[in-house]
Motif scaffolding. Structure first.
Motif, PDB file in Angstrom:
ATOM      1  N   GLY A  23       2.008  -0.192  -9.607  1.00  0.00           N
ATOM      2  CA  GLY A  23       1.656  -0.730 -11.093  1.00  0.00           C
ATOM      3  C   GLY A  23       2.173  -2.017 -11.103  1.00  0.00           C
ATOM      4  N   LEU A  24       1.934  -2.632 -12.375  1.00  0.00           N
ATOM      5  CA  LEU A  24       2.216  -3.800 -13.018  1.00  0.00           C
ATOM      6  C   LEU A  24       2.744  -3.770 -14.322  1.00  0.00           C
ATOM      7  CD1 LEU A  24       1.892  -6.751 -11.986  1.00  0.00           C
ATOM      8  CD2 LEU A  24      -0.068  -6.918 -13.156  1.00  0.00           C
ATOM      9  N   VAL A  25       4.021  -4.179 -14.548  1.00  0.00           N
ATOM     10  CA  VAL A  25       4.685  -3.986 -15.858  1.00  0.00           C
ATOM     11  C   VAL A  25       5.075  -5.571 -16.252  1.00  0.00           C
ATOM     12  CG1 VAL A  25       6.686  -3.030 -16.929  1.00  0.00           C
ATOM     13  CG2 VAL A  25       5.597  -1.725 -15.227  1.00  0.00           C
ATOM     14  N   THR A  26       4.832  -5.653 -17.611  1.00  0.00           N
ATOM     15  CA  THR A  26       5.380  -6.978 -18.345  1.00  0.00           C
ATOM     16  C   THR A  26       6.509  -6.726 -19.120  1.00  0.00           C
ATOM     17  OG1 THR A  26       3.631  -6.840 -20.081  1.00  0.00           O
ATOM     18  CG2 THR A  26       2.968  -7.585 -17.927  1.00  0.00           C
ATOM     19  N   THR A  27       7.258  -7.576 -19.516  1.00  0.00           N
ATOM     20  CA  THR A  27       8.436  -7.448 -20.096  1.00  0.00           C
ATOM     21  C   THR A  27       9.110  -8.527 -20.739  1.00  0.00           C
ATOM     22  OG1 THR A  27      10.408  -5.885 -20.473  1.00  0.00           O
ATOM     23  CG2 THR A  27      10.029  -6.972 -18.489  1.00  0.00           C
ATOM     24  N   HIS A  28       9.944  -8.642 -21.414  1.00  0.00           N
ATOM     25  CA  HIS A  28      10.794  -9.708 -21.935  1.00  0.00           C
ATOM     26  C   HIS A  28      12.345  -9.357 -21.584  1.00  0.00           C
ATOM     27  CE1 HIS A  28       8.316 -12.535 -23.562  1.00  0.00           C
ATOM     28  NE2 HIS A  28       7.370 -11.558 -24.015  1.00  0.00           N
ATOM     29  N   LEU A  29      12.588  -8.080 -21.342  1.00  0.00           N
ATOM     30  CA  LEU A  29      14.065  -7.651 -21.280  1.00  0.00           C
ATOM     31  C   LEU A  29      14.783  -8.124 -20.075  1.00  0.00           C
ATOM     32  CD1 LEU A  29      13.504  -3.957 -22.711  1.00  0.00           C
ATOM     33  CD2 LEU A  29      13.936  -5.884 -23.896  1.00  0.00           C
ATOM     34  N   ALA A  30      15.763  -8.886 -20.363  1.00  0.00           N
ATOM     35  CA  ALA A  30      16.706  -9.278 -19.088  1.00  0.00           C
ATOM     36  C   ALA A  30      17.304  -8.277 -18.226  1.00  0.00           C
ATOM     37  CB  ALA A  30      17.767 -10.180 -19.574  1.00  0.00           C
ATOM     38  N   PRO A  31      17.663  -7.069 -18.742  1.00  0.00           N
ATOM     39  CA  PRO A  31      18.110  -6.079 -17.676  1.00  0.00           C
ATOM     40  C   PRO A  31      16.920  -5.665 -16.678  1.00  0.00           C
ATOM     41  CG  PRO A  31      18.973  -5.553 -20.077  1.00  0.00           C
ATOM     42  CD  PRO A  31      18.017  -6.726 -20.074  1.00  0.00           C
ATOM     43  N   LEU A  32      15.697  -5.618 -17.090  1.00  0.00           N
ATOM     44  CA  LEU A  32      14.795  -5.151 -16.288  1.00  0.00           C
ATOM     45  C   LEU A  32      14.570  -6.096 -15.141  1.00  0.00           C
ATOM     46  CD1 LEU A  32      11.951  -3.563 -18.699  1.00  0.00           C
ATOM     47  CD2 LEU A  32      13.844  -2.538 -17.381  1.00  0.00           C
ATOM     48  N   GLY A  75       0.873  -1.150   0.095  1.00  0.00           N
ATOM     49  CA  GLY A  75      -0.042   0.011   0.218  1.00  0.00           C
ATOM     50  C   GLY A  75       0.865   1.199  -0.152  1.00  0.00           C
ATOM     51  N   ALA A  76       0.154   2.370   0.424  1.00  0.00           N
ATOM     52  CA  ALA A  76       1.064   3.735   0.259  1.00  0.00           C
ATOM     53  C   ALA A  76       2.095   3.680   1.275  1.00  0.00           C
ATOM     54  CB  ALA A  76      -0.162   4.710   0.845  1.00  0.00           C
ATOM     55  N   GLU A  77       2.119   3.020   2.445  1.00  0.00           N
ATOM     56  CA  GLU A  77       3.189   3.226   3.408  1.00  0.00           C
ATOM     57  C   GLU A  77       3.989   1.860   3.121  1.00  0.00           C
ATOM     58  OE1 GLU A  77       3.783   5.904   5.002  1.00  0.00           O
ATOM     59  OE2 GLU A  77       1.812   6.687   4.121  1.00  0.00           O
ATOM     60  N   GLY A  78       3.878   0.945   2.038  1.00  0.00           N
ATOM     61  CA  GLY A  78       4.800  -0.049   2.213  1.00  0.00           C
ATOM     62  C   GLY A  78       5.775  -0.026   0.767  1.00  0.00           C
ATOM     63  N   ASP A  79       6.294  -1.107   0.878  1.00  0.00           N
ATOM     64  CA  ASP A  79       7.429  -1.434  -0.135  1.00  0.00           C
ATOM     65  C   ASP A  79       6.778  -2.287  -1.208  1.00  0.00           C
ATOM     66  OD1 ASP A  79       9.272   0.183   1.097  1.00  0.00           O
ATOM     67  OD2 ASP A  79      10.238  -1.263   2.398  1.00  0.00           O
ATOM     68  N   GLU A  80       7.737  -2.386  -2.292  1.00  0.00           N
ATOM     69  CA  GLU A  80       7.005  -3.517  -3.500  1.00  0.00           C
ATOM     70  C   GLU A  80       5.984  -3.073  -3.813  1.00  0.00           C
ATOM     71  OE1 GLU A  80       7.521  -7.181  -1.725  1.00  0.00           O
ATOM     72  OE2 GLU A  80       9.633  -7.353  -2.235  1.00  0.00           O
ATOM     73  N   ARG A  81       5.879  -1.717  -4.324  1.00  0.00           N
ATOM     74  CA  ARG A  81       4.596  -1.120  -4.982  1.00  0.00           C
ATOM     75  C   ARG A  81       4.655  -1.574  -6.706  1.00  0.00           C
ATOM     76  NH1 ARG A  81       2.305   2.646  -2.337  1.00  0.00           N
ATOM     77  NH2 ARG A  81       1.876   4.045  -4.081  1.00  0.00           N
ATOM     78  N   LEU A  82       5.640  -2.096  -7.047  1.00  0.00           N
ATOM     79  CA  LEU A  82       5.639  -2.160  -8.583  1.00  0.00           C
ATOM     80  C   LEU A  82       6.150  -3.754  -8.824  1.00  0.00           C
ATOM     81  CD1 LEU A  82       7.785   0.862 -10.363  1.00  0.00           C
ATOM     82  CD2 LEU A  82       5.327   0.216 -10.552  1.00  0.00           C
ATOM     83  N   MET A  83       5.567  -4.346  -9.898  1.00  0.00           N
ATOM     84  CA  MET A  83       5.794  -5.479  -9.851  1.00  0.00           C
ATOM     85  C   MET A  83       6.095  -5.874 -11.497  1.00  0.00           C
ATOM     86  SD  MET A  83       3.428  -8.989  -9.680  1.00  0.00           S
ATOM     87  CE  MET A  83       3.222  -8.827  -7.825  1.00  0.00           C
ATOM     88  N   SER A 119      15.244  -7.107  -9.131  1.00  0.00           N
ATOM     89  CA  SER A 119      15.823  -7.849  -8.323  1.00  0.00           C
ATOM     90  C   SER A 119      16.706  -7.182  -7.274  1.00  0.00           C
ATOM     91  CB  SER A 119      16.642  -9.203  -8.763  1.00  0.00           C
ATOM     92  OG  SER A 119      17.814  -8.374  -9.577  1.00  0.00           O
ATOM     93  N   ARG A 120      17.061  -6.009  -7.807  1.00  0.00           N
ATOM     94  CA  ARG A 120      18.151  -5.070  -7.089  1.00  0.00           C
ATOM     95  C   ARG A 120      17.580  -3.873  -6.507  1.00  0.00           C
ATOM     96  NH1 ARG A 120      23.545  -5.272 -11.217  1.00  0.00           N
ATOM     97  NH2 ARG A 120      24.200  -7.627 -10.719  1.00  0.00           N
ATOM     98  N   THR A 121      16.342  -3.715  -6.758  1.00  0.00           N
ATOM     99  CA  THR A 121      15.740  -2.374  -6.554  1.00  0.00           C
ATOM    100  C   THR A 121      14.976  -2.291  -5.606  1.00  0.00           C
ATOM    101  OG1 THR A 121      16.328  -1.635  -8.842  1.00  0.00           O
ATOM    102  CG2 THR A 121      14.758  -0.105  -7.539  1.00  0.00           C
ATOM    103  N   GLU A 122      14.811  -1.467  -4.450  1.00  0.00           N
ATOM    104  CA  GLU A 122      13.770  -1.645  -3.401  1.00  0.00           C
ATOM    105  C   GLU A 122      12.353  -1.037  -3.953  1.00  0.00           C
ATOM    106  OE1 GLU A 122      13.296   0.002   1.194  1.00  0.00           O
ATOM    107  OE2 GLU A 122      15.074   0.536  -0.015  1.00  0.00           O
ATOM    108  N   GLY A 123      11.544  -1.577  -3.443  1.00  0.00           N
ATOM    109  CA  GLY A 123      10.338  -1.154  -3.975  1.00  0.00           C
ATOM    110  C   GLY A 123       9.691  -1.725  -5.183  1.00  0.00           C
ATOM    111  N   VAL A 124      10.378  -2.780  -5.708  1.00  0.00           N
ATOM    112  CA  VAL A 124       9.956  -3.569  -6.932  1.00  0.00           C
ATOM    113  C   VAL A 124      10.317  -4.777  -6.859  1.00  0.00           C
ATOM    114  CG1 VAL A 124      10.562  -3.571  -9.647  1.00  0.00           C
ATOM    115  CG2 VAL A 124      10.875  -1.528  -8.360  1.00  0.00           C
ATOM    116  N   ARG A 125       9.292  -5.560  -7.388  1.00  0.00           N
ATOM    117  CA  ARG A 125       9.429  -7.271  -7.234  1.00  0.00           C
ATOM    118  C   ARG A 125       9.292  -7.908  -8.388  1.00  0.00           C
ATOM    119  NH1 ARG A 125       4.418  -8.863  -3.517  1.00  0.00           N
ATOM    120  NH2 ARG A 125       6.156 -10.299  -2.686  1.00  0.00           N
TER     121      ARG A 125
END
Length: 784
Positions: free
Chosen positions: A444-453, A314-322, A458-464
């Protein structure tokens, strides 16, 4: 919520609204359903969901007879006149609304009752319609006194005309074409042969198509036909006046418009409930800063859609982007649209396709969504090669709009981020966009095929990371979401599985480079470990379920043993009660004989001693038999057992056992305490009782109520009750009893204590301790 019409179309929101409208029962409800949009505020959204809940939980409501009468009402208000059937249509709708109003008012559904209160009963206007129209919509003869008088004159006049024409038919039978009386141009006539027209005096009103027959209005009938026409004109004018007045009465009824609006809202709630029941939808909790919590989320328009758990902070939590990766046609786009459609439906006051499966304890799984201020999307199908440049430009336009508007209250859905251009440049630009979304705390939710993403997530806080699984053996996707690790493209694995030459595959791995190959191997290893852990988890769950089932079986068997124990004790108690009753009767007879026949006193005492020995011999085997049949491992905690409650620092008997909770009588209070907080209290040996002296009375005393309540009774009645109470307690060898008389004026208390002073069965008495009643309770100790 701010959302573009194109976004509504891409997320299939219009198809959901069309399905909602199909389930409406009335034209009013269908029109209202088609106006549903995801722009409700908190109060309106909550109200819509509560109405749907009340429909689902209550009795069914029928809207039969409700029509869209607004065009009829508008025609009257524009000066038109309705016929009887049209007025009945409005009346039937009013009557149906009144029926629904009564049905809702009789139940306990507050939100629907608010709609019912906005409706009107229409008793007066409905009564007027019934008085002036019949069931076919025709104006009744007695609608008004004038119409009644007109029709009273019309029927006899028509009869006289027919009778006179019948006479003329007989008189001119030689010239008549057919011996019938008929109507031509609203006048009664007879058919005469054209050749004999001059033989019958009268007016020719019409001729037949062949010209062989003329329809003559005979001269004697002309005055009566004129009178009939005048009366029919009067009748027509009176009927028109009645219909005009009645139409205006129903059309201008003050409560009609609010009632129609309330019926539309009610039908919308009924349609929402039907949709929720048929699609297995669940009510969502929408709140400021709430997380995305969609257990068993599925797309309601995709047949046999595989459910997945969607979780974002939620608003105060982490991992807001997938960031979701995986093979093509693996379900990434469906997953993305599932989240977007759920948010749209929730903000439109509808239930969402999630949480249908219940938890292990049977309770529904909670569905939560954040309050979204704007929904930003970039979702597009693949285009042709010729249109690739314009397609990528359109993607960039959408991404610019997303970056500019992103914030904590936005939901971002991007499909195939970084596609349509050079992979390296696309990955760099995509990572920069994701960094902005993370910084602005967008969900948000993001779909991709790109390996760098995948590496970035995996390295960025707030993204899972998340991935859609693929069955390499079966060469088909499973459409299952795995959260916490990136997905593989499976290109080389699929190629190897279908049998491409190994040198070709080795060359492909060489071209992929060491970093790419290492990443694929790492993902393959992680996937294997995850599958192994999943198998272990499934096995553990199976073992847990089996252990739970065995525990329930053991619990059932223990309960049966306890029931058998209770039956045996009850049988022993019944035998003991019968023996006690018989013994007390015989002892009473012997005592009476000793008083009435002093010379037989010695023999009587010997008989009493013999009776005691006989009773002891009968009682001990019964008790021993019950003990032998009792299960070896008996729970010391049982009803009647005196226990000490540590939290209250008091002792008292157990009144009732409710699983792991005991009901204990502590003085005047009955308290519920956990079983673990009590300890059995060993019975205190009586001063005058020999070891092993356990009789029937002792067994019966376990169920004896040691407290007598005489508060509010008269002194005579109270003393009589106390006398029987004390004698019964003494016969059962009860050591002490409590008499609850209250404080009051003290009259009853003094009378009770005076009686106890004189009662030879009572050794002493005293006030109860303060926390058990004090001066309002007297504790009496009985003699051996």
């Amino acid at each position: 919520m701010q959302v573009l019409p194109a976004t509504l179309e891409k997320l299939s929101f219009d198809r959901v609204i069309a399905a909602l409208a199909e389930r409406a029962a009335t034209p009013l409800g269908r029109e209202r359903a088609l106006l549903v949009r995801p722009d409700l505020d908190d109060a309106a959204r909550t109200l819509a969901c509560e109405r749907t809940d009340e429909v689902l939980l209550g009795d069914d409501l029928a809207l039969g007879g409700v029509e869209d009468v607004r065009p009829l009402v508008e025609r009257v208000r524009d000066g038109g006149v309705l016929d009887g059937r049209e007025i009945l249509s409005i009346a039937y709708t009013m009557d149906a609304a009144a029926t629904v109003r009564r049905a809702i008012a009789s139940g306990d559904r507050p939100r629907l009752r608010e709609l019912a209160e906005a409706m009107t009963s229409f008793d007066g206007v409905l009564r007027l319609v019934r008085e002036q129209l019949d069931t076919q919509g025709e104006v009744r003869d007695d609608a008004t006194p004038k119409l009644r008088e007109i029709r009273r004159r019309l029927q006899p006049l028509r009869g006289r005309i027919r009778e006179r024409l019948a006479q003329l038919l007989a008189q001119h039978s030689a010239h008549v074409q057919d011996p019938i009386v008929t109507l031509r141009r609203d006048r009664y006539v007879i058919p005469i042969k054209a050749s004999a027209q001059s033989r019958v005096p009268g007016i020719v009103v019409d001729t037949s198509d062949s010209g062989q027959t003329v329809f003559v209005e005979p001269a004697p009938v002309v005055p009566m036909n004129n009178e009939l026409v005048l009366l029919e004109f009067e009748e027509r004018d009176e009927v028109r006046r009645i219909l005009l007045a009645l139409g205006q009465r129903v059309a201008f009824e003050p409560g009609l418009e609010p009632t129609l609006a309330a019926l539309a809202e009610l039908d919308l709630a009924l349609a929402s409930a039907r949709l929720a029941r048929e699609w297995r939808l669940t009510r969502p909790d929408v709140g400021e800063g709430a997380p995305v919590q969609l257990p068993d989320a599925r797309h309601p328009l995709v047949e046999d859609c595989v459910p997945n758990d969607l979780l974002l902070a939620g608003a105060e939590g982490d991992e807001r982007l997938m960031v979701v990766t995986g093979p093509n046609a693996g379900g990434k786009t469906v997953l993305l649209k599932t989240l977007g459609l759920a948010v749209l439906m929730a903000h439109a006051g509808l239930f969402v396709a999630a949480g249908a499966e219940r938890r292990a304890d049977g309770r529904p799984r909670r569905v939560r969504l954040p309050r979204v201020g704007s929904l930003l999307t970039d979702i597009g199908d693949e285009q042709s090669i010729e249109a690739s440049l314009s397609t990528y430009a359109a993607h960039l336009t959408n991404l610019r709009r997303i970056v500019e508007a992103a914030g904590p209250d936005t939901l971002v859905l991007v499909d195939e981020l970084g596609s349509g251009t050079d992979p390296d440049e696309g990955a760099a630009l995509s990572q920069a966009i994701l960094e902005v979304l993370v910084e602005r705390r967008a969900v948000g939710l993001v779909t991709t095929h790109l390996a760098p993403l995948k590496v970035f997530a995996s390295r960025t806080e707030g993204v899972r990371n998340a991935a859609m699984r693929f069955d390499v053996e079966a060469l088909e996707p499973t459409f299952e979401l795995t959260i916490g690790q990136p997905g593989r493209s499976y290109a080389l694995a699929i190629a190897r599985r279908i049998g491409l030459d190994e040198p070709l595959l080795e060359r492909a791995e060489t071209l992929l480079g060491p970093e790419g190959a290492r990443l694929e191997r790492l993902l393959e290893t992680l996937e294997g470990q995850r599958e192994a852990l999943q198998r272990e988890l499934d096995a553990a769950r199976t073992s847990s379920d089996q252990a739970r089932a065995e525990a329930e079986l053991l619990h059932t068997q223990i309960e049966r043993l306890r029931e058998r124990e209770s039956e045996l004790l009850a049988q022993a108690g019944e035998k003991a009660d019968a023996l006690l009753h018989d013994t007390l009767q015989r002892a009473t007879q012997l005592r009476r004989m000793a008083r009435e026949q002093p010379e037989q006193r010695g023999k009587t005492l010997e008989a009493i001693q013999a009776l005691r020995r006989e009773t002891r011999q009968k009682a001990m085997p019964a008790v021993g038999s019950a003990r032998e049949q009792r299960p070896a491992a008996r729970d010391p905690i049982r009803p009647g057992q005196v226990v000490r409650v540590a939290s209250y620092e008091a002792e008292g008997p157990i009144v009732e056992i409710r699983g792991d909770t005991l009901v204990v009588q502590l003085g005047l209070l009955k308290v519920e305490v956990p079983r673990r907080e009590v300890a059995p209290v060993a019975p205190k040996p009586s001063a005058g009782r020999r070891p092993g002296q356990v009789g029937t009375a002792t067994q019966a005393a376990v169920g004896f109520e040691r407290e007598l309540n005489v508060r509010g009774e008269r002194v005579e009645g109270a003393l009589e009750a106390i006398r029987d109470f004390v004698r019964e307690a003494h016969a059962l060898q009860v050591e002490s009893v409590r008499i609850l008389h209250g404080k009051g004026t003290g009259v009853l208390r003094d009378a009770v204590r005076q009686y106890l002073r004189e009662e030879r069965l009572v050794s002493k008495f005293e006030d109860a301790v303060p926390y058990e009643g004090g001066h309002g309770v007297t504790v009496a100790y009985l003699r051996e």
